[in-house]
Design a protein around this motif. Structure first.
Motif, PDB file in Angstrom:
ATOM      1  N   GLY A 104       0.827  -1.196   0.000  1.00 43.50           N
ATOM      2  CA  GLY A 104       0.000   0.000   0.000  1.00 43.50           C
ATOM      3  C   GLY A 104       0.859   1.242   0.000  1.00 43.50           C
ATOM      4  O   GLY A 104       2.086   1.168  -0.033  1.00 43.50           O
ATOM      5  N   GLY A 105       0.230   2.403   0.047  1.00 49.22           N
ATOM      6  CA  GLY A 105       0.940   3.661   0.035  1.00 49.22           C
ATOM      7  C   GLY A 105       0.227   4.664  -0.849  1.00 49.22           C
ATOM      8  O   GLY A 105      -0.867   4.389  -1.374  1.00 49.22           O
ATOM      9  N   PRO A 106       0.806   5.829  -1.062  1.00 51.75           N
ATOM     10  CA  PRO A 106       0.155   6.873  -1.853  1.00 51.75           C
ATOM     11  C   PRO A 106      -0.262   6.435  -3.257  1.00 51.75           C
ATOM     12  O   PRO A 106      -1.343   6.801  -3.722  1.00 51.75           O
ATOM     13  CB  PRO A 106       1.215   7.973  -1.904  1.00 51.75           C
ATOM     14  N   ALA A 107       0.583   5.664  -3.959  1.00 55.25           N
ATOM     15  CA  ALA A 107       0.218   5.236  -5.313  1.00 55.25           C
ATOM     16  C   ALA A 107      -1.072   4.432  -5.296  1.00 55.25           C
ATOM     17  O   ALA A 107      -1.906   4.546  -6.212  1.00 55.25           O
ATOM     18  CB  ALA A 107       1.346   4.409  -5.927  1.00 55.25           C
ATOM     19  N   TYR A 108      -1.258   3.642  -4.241  1.00 54.56           N
ATOM     20  CA  TYR A 108      -2.451   2.793  -4.134  1.00 54.56           C
ATOM     21  C   TYR A 108      -3.675   3.625  -3.758  1.00 54.56           C
ATOM     22  O   TYR A 108      -4.754   3.444  -4.322  1.00 54.56           O
ATOM     23  CB  TYR A 108      -2.218   1.685  -3.102  1.00 54.56           C
ATOM     24  N   TYR A 109      -3.525   4.551  -2.782  1.00 55.42           N
ATOM     25  CA  TYR A 109      -4.729   5.303  -2.419  1.00 55.42           C
ATOM     26  C   TYR A 109      -5.071   6.389  -3.437  1.00 55.42           C
ATOM     27  O   TYR A 109      -6.214   6.850  -3.488  1.00 55.42           O
ATOM     28  CB  TYR A 109      -4.697   5.838  -0.982  1.00 55.42           C
ATOM     29  N   VAL A 119      -4.938   5.799  -6.836  1.00 55.57           N
ATOM     30  CA  VAL A 119      -5.708   5.079  -7.843  1.00 55.57           C
ATOM     31  C   VAL A 119      -7.053   4.614  -7.301  1.00 55.57           C
ATOM     32  O   VAL A 119      -8.105   4.808  -7.934  1.00 55.57           O
ATOM     33  CB  VAL A 119      -4.906   3.881  -8.388  1.00 55.57           C
ATOM     34  N   LYS A 120      -7.030   4.006  -6.114  1.00 48.51           N
ATOM     35  CA  LYS A 120      -8.266   3.410  -5.578  1.00 48.51           C
ATOM     36  C   LYS A 120      -9.174   4.440  -4.936  1.00 48.51           C
ATOM     37  O   LYS A 120     -10.394   4.274  -4.906  1.00 48.51           O
ATOM     38  CB  LYS A 120      -7.906   2.311  -4.579  1.00 48.51           C
ATOM     39  N   GLY A 121      -8.602   5.508  -4.414  1.00 46.35           N
ATOM     40  CA  GLY A 121      -9.412   6.527  -3.755  1.00 46.35           C
ATOM     41  C   GLY A 121      -9.917   7.608  -4.697  1.00 46.35           C
ATOM     42  O   GLY A 121     -11.033   8.105  -4.535  1.00 46.35           O
ATOM     43  N   LEU A 122      -9.096   7.964  -5.694  1.00 49.73           N
ATOM     44  CA  LEU A 122      -9.470   9.020  -6.625  1.00 49.73           C
ATOM     45  C   LEU A 122     -10.012   8.490  -7.950  1.00 49.73           C
ATOM     46  O   LEU A 122     -10.684   9.222  -8.681  1.00 49.73           O
ATOM     47  CB  LEU A 122      -8.265   9.931  -6.896  1.00 49.73           C
ATOM     48  N   GLY A 123      -9.701   7.230  -8.268  1.00 49.04           N
ATOM     49  CA  GLY A 123     -10.208   6.648  -9.505  1.00 49.04           C
ATOM     50  C   GLY A 123      -9.103   6.403 -10.517  1.00 49.04           C
ATOM     51  O   GLY A 123      -8.017   6.979 -10.441  1.00 49.04           O
ATOM     52  N   LEU A 166      -1.057  10.041 -12.079  1.00 46.14           N
ATOM     53  CA  LEU A 166      -0.499  10.720 -10.906  1.00 46.14           C
ATOM     54  C   LEU A 166       0.153   9.702  -9.977  1.00 46.14           C
ATOM     55  O   LEU A 166       1.227   9.958  -9.409  1.00 46.14           O
ATOM     56  CB  LEU A 166      -1.600  11.486 -10.168  1.00 46.14           C
ATOM     57  N   ALA A 167      -0.491   8.537  -9.830  1.00 42.08           N
ATOM     58  CA  ALA A 167       0.085   7.470  -9.002  1.00 42.08           C
ATOM     59  C   ALA A 167       1.389   6.971  -9.611  1.00 42.08           C
ATOM     60  O   ALA A 167       2.366   6.694  -8.895  1.00 42.08           O
ATOM     61  CB  ALA A 167      -0.913   6.320  -8.859  1.00 42.08           C
ATOM     62  N   GLY A 168       1.422   6.862 -10.940  1.00 47.39           N
ATOM     63  CA  GLY A 168       2.649   6.442 -11.607  1.00 47.39           C
ATOM     64  C   GLY A 168       3.768   7.452 -11.432  1.00 47.39           C
ATOM     65  O   GLY A 168       4.928   7.084 -11.190  1.00 47.39           O
ATOM     66  N   LEU A 169       3.432   8.734 -11.536  1.00 44.23           N
ATOM     67  CA  LEU A 169       4.418   9.785 -11.312  1.00 44.23           C
ATOM     68  C   LEU A 169       4.959   9.716  -9.897  1.00 44.23           C
ATOM     69  O   LEU A 169       6.177   9.834  -9.673  1.00 44.23           O
ATOM     70  CB  LEU A 169       3.780  11.159 -11.564  1.00 44.23           C
ATOM     71  N   TYR A 170       4.058   9.514  -8.924  1.00 49.97           N
ATOM     72  CA  TYR A 170       4.499   9.397  -7.533  1.00 49.97           C
ATOM     73  C   TYR A 170       5.474   8.233  -7.373  1.00 49.97           C
ATOM     74  O   TYR A 170       6.520   8.369  -6.725  1.00 49.97           O
ATOM     75  CB  TYR A 170       3.297   9.201  -6.597  1.00 49.97           C
ATOM     76  N   SER A 171       5.151   7.077  -7.964  1.00 50.03           N
ATOM     77  CA  SER A 171       5.998   5.894  -7.815  1.00 50.03           C
ATOM     78  C   SER A 171       7.379   6.112  -8.418  1.00 50.03           C
ATOM     79  O   SER A 171       8.391   5.670  -7.857  1.00 50.03           O
ATOM     80  CB  SER A 171       5.319   4.684  -8.463  1.00 50.03           C
ATOM     81  N   VAL A 172       7.436   6.781  -9.572  1.00 50.64           N
ATOM     82  CA  VAL A 172       8.730   7.067 -10.201  1.00 50.64           C
ATOM     83  C   VAL A 172       9.564   7.982  -9.314  1.00 50.64           C
ATOM     84  O   VAL A 172      10.761   7.752  -9.081  1.00 50.64           O
ATOM     85  CB  VAL A 172       8.526   7.709 -11.590  1.00 50.64           C
ATOM     86  N   ASN A 196       1.823  14.005  -3.264  1.00 54.66           N
ATOM     87  CA  ASN A 196       1.129  13.364  -2.151  1.00 54.66           C
ATOM     88  C   ASN A 196       0.190  14.325  -1.435  1.00 54.66           C
ATOM     89  O   ASN A 196      -0.944  13.958  -1.086  1.00 54.66           O
ATOM     90  CB  ASN A 196       2.149  12.798  -1.156  1.00 54.66           C
ATOM     91  N   LEU A 197       0.623  15.549  -1.215  1.00 44.82           N
ATOM     92  CA  LEU A 197      -0.205  16.514  -0.487  1.00 44.82           C
ATOM     93  C   LEU A 197      -1.453  16.902  -1.279  1.00 44.82           C
ATOM     94  O   LEU A 197      -2.533  17.078  -0.699  1.00 44.82           O
ATOM     95  CB  LEU A 197       0.618  17.748  -0.140  1.00 44.82           C
ATOM     96  N   ILE A 198      -1.318  17.012  -2.589  1.00 47.91           N
ATOM     97  CA  ILE A 198      -2.493  17.282  -3.421  1.00 47.91           C
ATOM     98  C   ILE A 198      -3.483  16.129  -3.304  1.00 47.91           C
ATOM     99  O   ILE A 198      -4.701  16.333  -3.172  1.00 47.91           O
ATOM    100  CB  ILE A 198      -2.073  17.508  -4.886  1.00 47.91           C
ATOM    101  N   ALA A 199      -2.964  14.896  -3.331  1.00 49.83           N
ATOM    102  CA  ALA A 199      -3.836  13.721  -3.176  1.00 49.83           C
ATOM    103  C   ALA A 199      -4.511  13.708  -1.805  1.00 49.83           C
ATOM    104  O   ALA A 199      -5.703  13.384  -1.688  1.00 49.83           O
ATOM    105  CB  ALA A 199      -3.026  12.444  -3.381  1.00 49.83           C
ATOM    106  N   LEU A 200      -3.775  14.065  -0.760  1.00 51.80           N
ATOM    107  CA  LEU A 200      -4.354  14.075   0.596  1.00 51.80           C
ATOM    108  C   LEU A 200      -5.481  15.086   0.704  1.00 51.80           C
ATOM    109  O   LEU A 200      -6.505  14.825   1.352  1.00 51.80           O
ATOM    110  CB  LEU A 200      -3.262  14.383   1.625  1.00 51.80           C
TER     111      LEU A 200
END
Length: 492
Positions: free
Chosen positions: A127-132, A134-138, A144-150, A422-426
């Motif tokens: 788990g982590g930001p990449a997961y929440y 995709v699953k939380g925002l769609g 954005l999750a891919g960018l975070y992971s890179v 991450n902060l934008i996602a939060l």
């Protein structure tokens, strides 16, 4: 260009975002970090019973020490000294404020990581930001999750691993005269033996190493406090007064105290960067808020306890000149000189050994962050993981012997971008974070001692049901406490 980007990200954008999320969620959650502070200890106590299962689960405590291994590092020893040198003693006060607000940010991101985690099928989770994201925002936010992971992979998986290797090798060389190449080879061998064992071995090593390193540092601080107990009230008064510019003789004044305290506090505890949620997600807990509460405690350990330990070592010593400001001896040298002033020259060696342990544990933490980012792109690809492990071993050797200035100027930029993502996602996930907290709060109000999360009650959240199955023996223990056989989900 790197200097410009770093100044823009860390000096302006991130300060606004980090403070906004920390203060905003503190208010929205009705000060969750203070309401449930005492519950942190009962959760950790209960997690030790869960740790005894035969299903390969990692406990809440193991996830906590993994995150502490990452949060606690050179910034707690050298970074605090720099903050005091440039911002004056008042920087410590603002570090405390930032740490207390950062506890709320950590609660939010780690609760979300738990909520949206995925089962690996062997008792562990990812788990982590990449997961929440995709699953939380769609799925439309997969980019954005891919960018975070890179960014996570580049920053922690590679750059900061090399930096920690360099710190360990040079510190060990200064303390004991060992050539950096030999230190690098030895460190690489030990790191390799641990990381090829996967997350479970990393957790087991961290469970032993982290309490020893943090406990030893705190004990030496308590010794110093005991030797200088009569000076403590004066130091506390100095910290508070200089925080508000009431000590005009100090260089920098209130503005410098605020800025350097804010920066050191925010970036020492990592609350908001999204790094800790990657390890918070591995814990086996009955409710997502449990790990959010525990991870908030890890911020308290980092900023309020360990950073304060360094601050008091320096301010109680005779080597710090409050009027010298930026011209004073700073960084690790100031901390070493301060402890040597208290206990003798062996204090310099102690600080070097403490830095060695802090940096070593951070390498293990950084490795797992890199592995987790790879897993987002290619799930459970053991060949890819093994190739990364080999690369890490080589990187540790290389980093120990190389000047890494340019590399880490670049890594500072990628880490800043990582935090922005991450902060934008939060901010966009405030609502589901508060929803999970509300579920926890309502069970507490109903008198439930150990709240249990039922994923079936949240069908619209795109959760992994396997991640919220409770083992029969743990279910029985919970039922024994609750006296209610319908409060948790069971395995088929």
């Amino acid at each position: 260009m790197l200097d410009f980007l770093n100044d823009l990200l860390w000096g302006k954008v991130l300060l606004v975002l980090l403070v906004a999320v920390g203060v905003g969620f503190t208010i929205a959650s009705r000060f969750v970090q203070f309401r449930y502070f005492g519950r942190m200890f009962s959760i950790l106590g209960a997690s030790q019973a869960f740790k005894k299962d035969k299903h390969g689960h990692l406990s809440s405590f193991q996830a906590l020490v993994l995150s502490v291994a990452g949060r606690v590092g050179g910034g707690n020893i050298a970074g605090v000294a720099v903050a005091i040198t440039l911002g004056g003693p008042g920087a410590v006060f603002w570090m405390w404020v930032v740490g207390l607000m950062g506890m709320a940010t950590s609660f939010l991101e780690c609760t979300l990581a738990q909520t949206y985690k995925e089962s690996e099928g062997d008792g562990t989770y990812r788990g982590g930001p990449a997961y929440y994201i995709v699953k939380g925002l769609g799925k439309q936010w997969t980019w954005l999750a891919g960018l975070y992971s890179v960014l996570l992979f580049v920053t922690f998986g590679f750059a900061f691993t090399a930096l920690q290797s360099y710190s360990v090798a040079t510190s060990f060389g200064d303390a004991f005269g060992v050539p950096v190449l030999y230190s690098g080879i030895a460190l690489a061998m030990v790191v390799g033996l641990i990381i090829f064992g996967g997350i479970k071995r990393i957790a087991n090593i961290s469970e032993v190493l982290v309490p020893i390193m943090a406990g030893g540092y705190i004990l030496i601080t308590l010794l110093v406090l005991g030797l200088n107990i009569e000076k403590i009230p004066d130091v506390v008064t100095l910290i508070v007064k200089s925080a508000f510019g009431l000590e005009p003789a100090l260089a920098g004044g209130m503005t410098a105290a605020f800025l350097y305290g804010l920066k050191r506090g925010l970036f020492s505890n990592e609350a908001g960067l999204g790094s800790a949620p990657n390890v918070a997600a591995v814990a086996y807990v009955p409710h997502p808020a449990n790990q959010g509460i525990v991870q908030a405690f890890s911020v308290f350990i980092d900023t309020v306890i360990i950073c304060s330990a360094t601050a008091f070592l320096i301010l109680l010593s005779g080597v710090y000149d409050p009027a010298a400001g930026a011209g004073a001896e700073g960084g690790i040298a100031l901390t070493q000189s301060a402890l040597a002033d208290h206990v003798g020259e062996w204090g310099r060696t102690f600080v070097s050994l403490a830095l060695l342990l802090f940096a070593f544990s951070t390498i293990l933490y950084n490795y797992y962050l890199g592995e987790n980012s790879l897993n987002f792109f290619s799930r459970n690809n053991q060949n890819l993981f093994n190739a990364f492990r080999i690369a890490i071993v080589l990187l540790v050797c290389w980093g120990a012997t190389t000047d890494l200035g340019t590399v880490f100027g670049f890594a500072d930029v990628t880490m800043g971008l990582l935090a922005v993502v991450n902060l934008i996602a939060l901010i966009m996930l405030f609502k589901p974070g508060l929803r999970i907290l509300k579920d926890f709060d309502s069970q507490i109000r109903e008198g439930v001692e150990h709240p249990v999360f039922d994923a079936k009650k949240h069908p619209d959240m795109n959760l992994d049901p396997q991640s919220w199955e409770i083992e029969p023996e743990d279910l029985a223990r919970i039922h024994q406490v609750l006296g209610n056989n319908e409060t948790a989900t069971t395995k088929d």
